[in-house]
Design a protein around this motif. Structure first.
Motif, short mmCIF file in Angstrom:
data_model
loop_
_atom_site.label_atom_id
_atom_site.label_comp_id
_atom_site.label_asym_id
_atom_site.label_seq_id
_atom_site.Cartn_x
_atom_site.Cartn_y
_atom_site.Cartn_z
N TRP A 1 32.71 -1.20 -33.67
CA TRP A 1 32.45 -0.47 -32.33
C TRP A 1 33.91 -0.54 -31.41
O TRP A 1 33.72 -0.17 -30.15
CB TRP A 1 31.34 -0.88 -31.61
N THR B 1 25.62 5.49 -34.98
CA THR B 1 25.46 4.69 -36.23
C THR B 1 24.34 4.96 -37.18
O THR B 1 24.46 5.09 -38.61
CB THR B 1 25.33 3.23 -35.65
N ARG C 1 17.53 -1.88 -24.62
CA ARG C 1 18.03 -3.02 -24.76
C ARG C 1 17.76 -4.00 -23.35
O ARG C 1 17.27 -3.71 -22.48
CB ARG C 1 19.58 -2.62 -24.37
N ILE D 1 18.63 0.54 -32.21
CA ILE D 1 19.11 1.84 -32.95
C ILE D 1 18.62 1.93 -34.20
O ILE D 1 18.84 2.64 -35.16
CB ILE D 1 20.44 1.97 -32.89
N TYR E 1 19.79 -6.92 -31.68
CA TYR E 1 20.05 -5.49 -30.84
C TYR E 1 19.65 -4.35 -32.04
O TYR E 1 19.67 -3.20 -31.88
CB TYR E 1 21.22 -4.96 -30.11
N GLN F 1 27.40 3.49 -30.97
CA GLN F 1 26.09 3.20 -31.44
C GLN F 1 25.12 4.23 -31.55
O GLN F 1 24.17 3.92 -32.42
CB GLN F 1 25.56 1.94 -30.60
N GLU F 2 25.28 5.17 -30.79
CA GLU F 2 24.13 6.25 -30.85
C GLU F 2 24.52 7.05 -32.00
O GLU F 2 23.44 7.81 -32.47
CB GLU F 2 24.12 7.21 -29.46
N TYR G 1 26.97 -5.21 -36.62
CA TYR G 1 25.82 -5.27 -35.46
C TYR G 1 25.17 -6.57 -35.31
O TYR G 1 25.00 -7.29 -36.32
CB TYR G 1 25.03 -4.34 -35.90
#
Length: 337
Positions: free
Chosen positions: A173, A196, A37, A218, A214, A193-194, A210
């Protein structure tokens, strides 16, 4: 109540973090964001600035990205005050379980322009400092988040109307998003998010809310084939928190260096001129990897979404009570509403 929560969390923190304690002259900075990020690069620069300024004192900050210290971001109000980790990135919208009033400051989707964001940021920062101090956390700085364009990324087919969105399972989220979409008849669930990527791959959800900016962090382009823009969003800034006890016991020269580096971090990130350009570049890059950009959600749907967000904001403040009502009123005053 807070003391009880923090005491309970200390046992967790001991096994998760203190198993490998930092040296007295080395602070660990817990960054729950992925290392890829843009904000993570800025946090690395912050640590580098501190380390350079304090090289002669043999003091350093080491950044641990992506939750690698094993600290759930929802537990940070329980862990940071114990000093189990020396410093942590904190985001108010993740902390509503323990501090419901934080959820009434920035409700995502309620603030959509740079002008509105500029008006409310000083008020929001003041509120966060007040609220975190109630949890024995000193706010040593902030990290701004770009204004974002939030899209619906779907695995099997394009979804670009609320009517179609009601027929799929949607990943979000934060709780306020669940409440807002529920008002619109959409089934939404919170997935970190980890998690998803796997949730989309295995069909736990069909689509994910989302920002395109970004999405590659992911690897959404690997598990979705379609995307449609839904709404613009200005976000609450991240805070850098340190336990009051640790901050008060720290050498003033070290505190000054950290504060100066944090001020520089804020100056670097509190910039929004390139946000639209970066968004369009992100969409183009995703398209090159197979994402098909469908038509945006219609203005009529977006108007319904904004109306639902406003209702959610009021509901969350009333539900939390206490300081939450004051926080919302201060934000609305800053917005001129």
């Amino acid at each position: 109540m807070k003391t009880s929560l923090q005491t309970t969390a200390f046992a967790f923190a001991t096994s998760a973090v203190l198993a490998a304690p930092a040296l007295a002259d080395e602070w660990r900075l817990n960054n729950f964001l992925p290392e890829t990020r843009p904000e993570s690069a800025q946090i690395e620069k912050f640590a580098e600035d501190v380390n350079t300024a304090l090289a002669e004192k043999d003091f350093s900050i080491e950044v641990y990205h992506g939750g690698s210290l094993g600290l759930p971001n929802t537990d940070l109000l329980r862990v940071v005050p114990t000093g189990a980790v020396e410093m942590s990135l904190m985001w108010a919208n993740y902390l509503g379980r323990d501090a419901p009033a934080l959820g009434s400051v920035f409700v995502q989707g309620a603030i959509s322009t740079v002008d509105e964001l500029t008006d409310v940021l000083p008020v929001a920062q003041e509120i966060y400092e007040e609220e975190y101090s109630e949890w024995d956390v000193t706010t040593v700085g902030f990290v701004a988040i770009p204004t974002l364009s939030v899209s619906v990324f779907c695995r099997d087919e394009p979804v670009n109307t609320l009517e179609d969105l009601r027929n799929v399972k949607l990943r979000v989220w934060a709780r306020e998003q669940v409440e807002t979409f529920e008002r619109l008849g959409v089934a939404a669930q919170i997935i970190p998010q980890e998690e998803t990527y796997v949730a989309l791959r295995t069909g736990v959800v069909d689509c994910a809310l989302y920002p395109a900016l970004y999405a590659k962090t992911i690897s959404l382009q690997e598990v979705t084939g379609y995307a449609s823009f839904l709404y613009p969003m200005a976000s609450a800034p991240y805070a850098l928190g340190v336990s009051d006890a640790l901050w008060e016991s720290t050498d003033p020269e070290i505190r000054d260096a950290i504060t100066q580096a944090a001020d520089d971090l804020w100056d670097r990130t509190n910039q929004y001129d390139a946000d639209i350009e970066n968004e369009m570049a992100a969409r183009e890059s995703l398209a090159e990897e197979g994402i098909v950009w469908s038509e945006d959600f219609p203005e009529s749907d977006r108007a319904l979404f904004v109306e639902a967000v406003s209702e959610t904001w009021k509901m969350l403040a009333e539900e939390a009570g206490g300081n939450a009502l004051d926080y919302r009123e201060r934000m609305l005053t800053a917005l001129g509403r």
